[in-house]
Design a protein around this motif. Structure first.
Motif, PDB file in Angstrom:
ATOM      1  N   GLY A   1       1.349   5.241  -4.947  1.00 12.87           N
ATOM      2  CA  GLY A   1       1.079   3.879  -4.389  1.00 12.87           C
ATOM      3  C   GLY A   1       1.915   3.085  -3.625  1.00 12.87           C
ATOM      4  N   HIS A   2       1.856   2.105  -3.450  1.00 14.13           N
ATOM      5  CA  HIS A   2       1.794   0.909  -2.458  1.00 14.13           C
ATOM      6  C   HIS A   2       2.333  -0.437  -3.989  1.00 14.13           C
ATOM      7  CE1 HIS A   2       2.244   3.347   1.780  1.00 14.13           C
ATOM      8  NE2 HIS A   2       0.837   3.685   0.688  1.00 14.13           N
ATOM      9  N   GLY A   3       2.284  -0.115  -4.797  1.00 18.37           N
ATOM     10  CA  GLY A   3       2.273  -1.613  -4.957  1.00 18.37           C
ATOM     11  C   GLY A   3       3.600  -1.944  -5.337  1.00 18.37           C
ATOM     12  N   GLY A   4       4.883  -1.092  -5.809  1.00 19.00           N
ATOM     13  CA  GLY A   4       6.203  -1.873  -6.132  1.00 19.00           C
ATOM     14  C   GLY A   4       6.115  -1.781  -7.584  1.00 19.00           C
ATOM     15  N   ILE A   5       6.942  -2.160  -7.777  1.00 16.92           N
ATOM     16  CA  ILE A   5       7.184  -1.895  -9.397  1.00 16.92           C
ATOM     17  C   ILE A   5       6.461  -3.104  -9.721  1.00 16.92           C
ATOM     18  CG2 ILE A   5       9.466  -2.008 -11.352  1.00 16.92           C
ATOM     19  CD1 ILE A   5      10.872  -0.747 -10.245  1.00 16.92           C
ATOM     20  N   LEU A   6       5.723  -3.305 -11.606  1.00 19.08           N
ATOM     21  CA  LEU A   6       5.078  -4.718 -11.561  1.00 19.08           C
ATOM     22  C   LEU A   6       5.775  -4.971 -12.996  1.00 19.08           C
ATOM     23  CD1 LEU A   6       1.327  -3.998 -11.208  1.00 19.08           C
ATOM     24  CD2 LEU A   6       2.733  -5.336  -9.576  1.00 19.08           C
ATOM     25  N   ASP A   7       6.280  -6.060 -12.899  1.00 14.69           N
ATOM     26  CA  ASP A   7       6.688  -7.013 -14.263  1.00 14.69           C
ATOM     27  C   ASP A   7       5.369  -7.557 -14.804  1.00 14.69           C
ATOM     28  OD1 ASP A   7       8.254  -8.419 -16.023  1.00 14.69           O
ATOM     29  OD2 ASP A   7       9.400  -9.769 -14.600  1.00 14.69           O
ATOM     30  N   LEU A   8       5.255  -6.903 -16.149  1.00 19.77           N
ATOM     31  CA  LEU A   8       4.196  -7.193 -16.924  1.00 19.77           C
ATOM     32  C   LEU A   8       4.422  -7.937 -17.123  1.00 19.77           C
ATOM     33  CD1 LEU A   8       2.883  -3.262 -18.076  1.00 19.77           C
ATOM     34  CD2 LEU A   8       2.314  -4.717 -15.721  1.00 19.77           C
TER      35      LEU A   8
ATOM     36  N   GLY B   1      15.758 -11.184 -12.845  1.00 20.24           N
ATOM     37  CA  GLY B   1      15.960  -9.983 -13.430  1.00 20.24           C
ATOM     38  C   GLY B   1      15.708  -9.051 -12.475  1.00 20.24           C
ATOM     39  N   MET B   2      14.696  -8.495 -12.976  1.00 20.51           N
ATOM     40  CA  MET B   2      13.865  -7.840 -12.172  1.00 20.51           C
ATOM     41  C   MET B   2      13.884  -7.772 -10.577  1.00 20.51           C
ATOM     42  SD  MET B   2      11.815  -6.173 -15.022  1.00 20.51           S
ATOM     43  CE  MET B   2      10.828  -5.396 -13.097  1.00 20.51           C
ATOM     44  N   MET B   3      13.704  -8.487  -9.721  1.00 20.39           N
ATOM     45  CA  MET B   3      14.291  -8.920  -8.487  1.00 20.39           C
ATOM     46  C   MET B   3      15.202  -8.303  -8.164  1.00 20.39           C
ATOM     47  SD  MET B   3      12.642 -12.146  -7.390  1.00 20.39           S
ATOM     48  CE  MET B   3      11.221 -12.716  -7.636  1.00 20.39           C
ATOM     49  N   ILE B   4      16.205  -8.066  -9.428  1.00 17.66           N
ATOM     50  CA  ILE B   4      18.292  -7.469  -8.801  1.00 17.66           C
ATOM     51  C   ILE B   4      16.934  -6.586  -9.224  1.00 17.66           C
ATOM     52  CG2 ILE B   4      19.748  -7.512 -10.229  1.00 17.66           C
ATOM     53  CD1 ILE B   4      19.859 -10.499 -10.485  1.00 17.66           C
ATOM     54  N   ILE B   5      16.925  -5.589  -9.806  1.00 17.56           N
ATOM     55  CA  ILE B   5      16.871  -4.515 -10.577  1.00 17.56           C
ATOM     56  C   ILE B   5      15.968  -4.103  -8.928  1.00 17.56           C
ATOM     57  CG2 ILE B   5      15.277  -2.705 -11.681  1.00 17.56           C
ATOM     58  CD1 ILE B   5      15.715  -4.401 -13.843  1.00 17.56           C
ATOM     59  N   LYS B   6      14.498  -4.026  -8.696  1.00 15.83           N
ATOM     60  CA  LYS B   6      14.062  -3.822  -7.096  1.00 15.83           C
ATOM     61  C   LYS B   6      15.012  -3.481  -6.029  1.00 15.83           C
ATOM     62  CE  LYS B   6       9.724  -5.770  -8.143  1.00 15.83           C
ATOM     63  NZ  LYS B   6       8.442  -6.598  -8.121  1.00 15.83           N
TER      64      LYS B   6
ATOM     65  N   PRO C   1      11.645   4.852   3.283  1.00 17.34           N
ATOM     66  CA  PRO C   1      11.748   3.585   2.639  1.00 17.34           C
ATOM     67  C   PRO C   1      11.090   3.711   0.766  1.00 17.34           C
ATOM     68  CG  PRO C   1       9.453   4.563   3.174  1.00 17.34           C
ATOM     69  CD  PRO C   1      11.254   4.603   4.454  1.00 17.34           C
ATOM     70  N   ILE C   2      10.896   3.057  -0.051  1.00 13.94           N
ATOM     71  CA  ILE C   2      10.617   3.229  -1.750  1.00 13.94           C
ATOM     72  C   ILE C   2       9.176   3.046  -0.718  1.00 13.94           C
ATOM     73  CG2 ILE C   2      10.595   2.781  -3.182  1.00 13.94           C
ATOM     74  CD1 ILE C   2      13.321   1.611  -3.565  1.00 13.94           C
TER      75      ILE C   2
END
Length: 804
Positions: free
Chosen positions: A602-609, A623-628, A640-641
């Motif tokens: 998919g194209h949704g990227g990583i969601l921080d629930l 912190g989640m943004m740094i992980i990305k 691209p990811i």
């Protein structure tokens, strides 16, 4: 890239009892000023406050709770203030010119009390002896002389009136009330009313006209008698005043001798003398008044003399007769009345009244010429107290007045003379309160120019340990505790480092340390010991934890029953054990949490629930943004990811804040991408940077202890342990049972500096490094993750092509 396990010696800092040069606390010399040296910034500000007088350079003592702020300030200033001049006594006296404006007077310390007592004795003697003074022979003779002169003149005038009446044919009679009656005489005989009416009308008319003319002349003589009596009364009053003045001079002479050097007191004594002479009639013998027909009512028994002598009272507002040096006053309850002073009132016959004797001092008067200590939180809860304090500092005067409440009608009251103010205010509060005042009240920065910032920690070196032990000795002496053995003192030093969460520092939260020492002494006494030994210290620490760890125990029960799903054995893809710190009240403990990750096409990227559910704070979101960003750095250099996925804390029902779990979240994500399982034997804590560095976090010891407790309850398998930032090694102050488990190889603690080191421990697979072709080695964890991302991108592209 091998991560080395920490040795037991690096898990805590232990003081060798032999480093303590005292066999027991009995041998510790008396401590004076040892704690001061732990606070160099505050100490510098305190010295400035001592050196600069006036009301503008006041001091704000900033620091966290449980640093002993008030004790530190009070003891420091008391010790130095004792060498300063003792301030004068402050008095309020009656103002004979303006009764509603009492006079403020200051006298040297102790003189105020002496003056109050001396004046009370003198006025009591005057009140008792003055009436008898008028019975002395010289006064009586002088009074008889002027009385006799007056009586002779009076009798001569009355004789003249009688002679004049006889000449005109009338008899003059004077009754007991000095009433005059003219009775006509006919042939030398007094006529009664009937005889007068039988006289010839012409004769009656003539007699009446003669009586009227005679009455005019008699009235003139009576006026002369009245003037003579008035002159007599003036002479008599003058005689009484001269006699009283002689007596008053004699009685007041000692006071004049002792206090004439004080101009206000000299004038006040002269005013007393004048007031007594002006009211000399109150001391003359007179008949007792008849009983009041309203005797059943509760009427005041005060006489005019009582009212007169009440003006001669002395209101000793501030008595410094027993004060040594400058005062140091702790204002524990700074209401407007307690802080700024008040004018009290008393009730009489249903009405309220006040006078200068009901003026009461506030803390600023008691601290005048010294130091006033007040908590910022206390005074700020009462805005009128804060405003009044700032007003006093601005004007340099302590003014006592009735507080006005909005549109309330102002009743007549006193206006005491303001007292010149010369004191230093020490305001105690937190750093947040300091900033709040600094940014929102421009007057604060103007009048509180000195900031004393207390530090939480001191460097743990031989010099500071020696000084710290002397502070402990003072605590033991002041609190009258049992003697502490050398090993106990060494254990307290270690406990201080645990409170500081740093092997190289000592916590300066002295009240918390004192609390533990008091409990240890009590436990030793209960066990019949003469000294406080090492077991008593350990028991006191563990008992305090036990009293506060109910919630921790309930959480651990949930782990035991596996209601909270955290595995401590086995392995799995996309799951990692993270660690957090929970705070209930003043008790902090660590808990493990399962962090899970799923990835897909998919194209949704990583969601921080957590963020999607609005349960994550801004630092956690960062912190989640740094992980990305880490993924971009590692895998988006040639493509691209394209993926979708999610990360979450499982069984999390409260808000999450902080980035200390970002390392574990990245590990779960890499495991999910690569398909390489993570070992559940380990828990991981640490923040990750964009470059993959594992950075320091807080509460490391508590986090390790939390995971250790879960493993201990379930049973060790010899592999379990915790991975944490290498920068946090210095923060380890672990319990003895964990150090013992590490020694037995039952538990392991690994410091890491990069995410690659952490992944090697967690998975047993090397992460790999990019070669010259921009590829990771075959079989490496990053190669598997890179291949999986490429596959996800391809599958996403195929799915896009199949769309109509």
């Amino acid at each position: 890239m091998d991560a080395k396990e920490l040795s037991p010696e690096m898990l805590s800092s232990r003081t060798d009892p032999t480093e303590i040069k005292y066999e027991s606390s009995i041998d510790i010399p008396e401590s004076t000023g040892d704690y001061d040296l732990f606070q160099p910034r505050a100490l510098q500000a305190f010295r400035m406050a001592l050196a600069i007088r006036g009301t503008c350079h006041n001091l704000y003592l900033s620091g966290d709770a449980n640093l002993g702020r008030s004790y530190f300030a009070r003891e420091y200033f008391k010790l130095r203030a004792a060498n300063r001049p003792t301030p004068p006594d402050q008095l309020y006296l009656h103002n004979f010119s303006h009764q509603d404006r009492p006079i403020a007077v200051n006298l040297p310390a102790g003189k105020g009390k002496e003056f109050k007592e001396a004046l009370a004795d003198v006025t009591a003697q005057i009140r008792e002896q003055l009436p008898a003074w008028f019975e002395r022979e010289p006064h009586v003779k002088a009074h008889e002389k002027i009385s006799r002169t007056f009586q002779d003149e009076r009798e001569d005038m009355f004789s003249k009136m009688e002679d004049l009446a006889k000449e005109r044919g009338f008899s003059l009679e004077i009754d007991d009330q000095n009433g005059l009656t003219l009775i006509p005489l006919v042939e030398g005989r007094i006529l009664n009313d009937e005889e007068f009416e039988r006289l010839d009308p012409e004769l009656r008319k003539t007699l009446r006209n003669s009586a009227d003319d005679l009455l005019i002349e008699i009235t003139a003589i009576l006026r002369r008698i009245g003037k003579t009596e008035e002159g007599f009364r003036k002479d008599e009053r003058k005689l009484h005043q001269e006699t009283a003045k002689e007596m008053l001079k004699e009685q007041l002479a000692p006071l004049h001798k002792d206090y004439d050097s004080f101009e206000t007191i000299r004038d006040y004594l002269d005013d007393i003398e004048s007031e007594l002479i002006d009211n000399i009639d109150l001391f003359m013998a007179r008949e007792q008044p008849s009983p009041s027909p309203l005797a059943g009512l509760n009427l005041s028994d005060a006489s005019p003399a009582d009212d007169l002598f009440s003006r001669f009272d002395v209101n000793l507002l501030v008595d410094n007769s027993e004060t040594e040096g400058a005062p140091v006053v702790m204002s524990d309850h700074p209401t407007p009345f307690n802080l700024l002073g008040s004018i009290e009132r008393e009730s009489e016959m249903g009405a309220l009244y006040t006078d200068f004797t009901l003026i009461r001092a506030g803390d600023i008067h008691k601290a005048n010429h010294g130091y006033l200590i007040v908590y910022a939180d206390d005074i700020l809860t009462t805005p009128s107290s804060w405003e009044g304090l700032l007003r006093a500092l601005r004007t340099g005067q302590a003014r006592i007045e009735d507080p006005g409440e909005g549109d309330q009608v102002r009743t007549k009251t006193l206006e005491p003379e303001p007292i010149p103010l010369d004191l230093t205010v020490i305001l105690i509060g937190s750093e947040d309160t300091y900033e709040l005042l600094l940014y929102n009240d421009e007057r604060f920065g103007k009048y509180f120019k000195l900031k004393a910032h207390m530090q939480l920690y001191a460097e743990r070196n031989a010099e500071n340990i020696e000084r710290f032990v002397r502070v402990l000795g003072k605590i033991i002496t002041d609190a009258e505790l049992l003697p502490f053995e050398r090993s106990s003192l060494a254990r307290i030093v270690d406990h201080s480092s645990r409170l500081a969460e740093d092997q190289t520092k000592l916590s300066l939260r002295i009240p918390l340390i004192k609390e533990m020492m008091v409990e240890a002494s009590a436990l030793a006494a209960l066990d019949g010991k003469k000294t406080v030994d090492l077991p008593a210290i350990g028991e006191a620490i563990s008992m305090k934890d036990f009293r506060s760890n109910l919630y921790e125990e309930e959480f651990m029960t949930e782990y035991d029953r596996e209601v909270i799903k955290v595995e401590t054995t086995g392995e799995g893809v996309g799951h990692a054990n993270g660690l957090s710190v929970t705070l209930f009240g003043d008790y902090e403990f660590g808990l493990p949490h399962r962090i899970s990750c799923t990835v897909g096409v998919g194209h949704g990227g990583i969601l921080d629930l957590e963020r999607e559910a609005r349960m994550g704070g801004p630092i956690h979101t960062k912190g989640m943004m740094i992980i990305k960003s880490c993924l971009v750095r590692l895998f988006a250099q040639d493509k691209p990811i394209v993926m979708t996925g999610s990360l979450c804390f499982e069984q999390s029902y409260a808000g999450i804040e902080g980035d200390s779990a970002s390392g574990a979240e990245l590990a779960a994500l890499l495991s999910s991408l690569s398909g390489v399982p993570i070992k559940y034997d380990y828990a991981f804590t640490g923040a990750v940077s964009q470059s993959g560095m594992i950075m320091a976090v807080g509460g490391v010891s508590r986090k390790i202890e939390g995971f250790f407790e879960v493993c201990r309850r379930r049973g060790f398998n010899g592999k379990q342990g915790v991975i944490f930032p290498a920068d946090n090694v210095v923060n380890l102050m672990l319990r003895d049972e964990i150090i013992e488990a590490v020694q037995k190889k039952q538990f392991h603690i690994y410091p890491v500096t990069t995410i690659e080191e952490a992944m090697l421990i967690l998975t047993g697979v090397e992460a790999g490094e990019v070669d010259g072709n921009g590829k990771f080695p075959e079989g490496s964890l990053y190669r598997r993750a890179d291949d999986r991302l490429a596959e996800l991108a391809r599958l996403a592209a195929q799915a896009e092509c199949r769309k109509p």
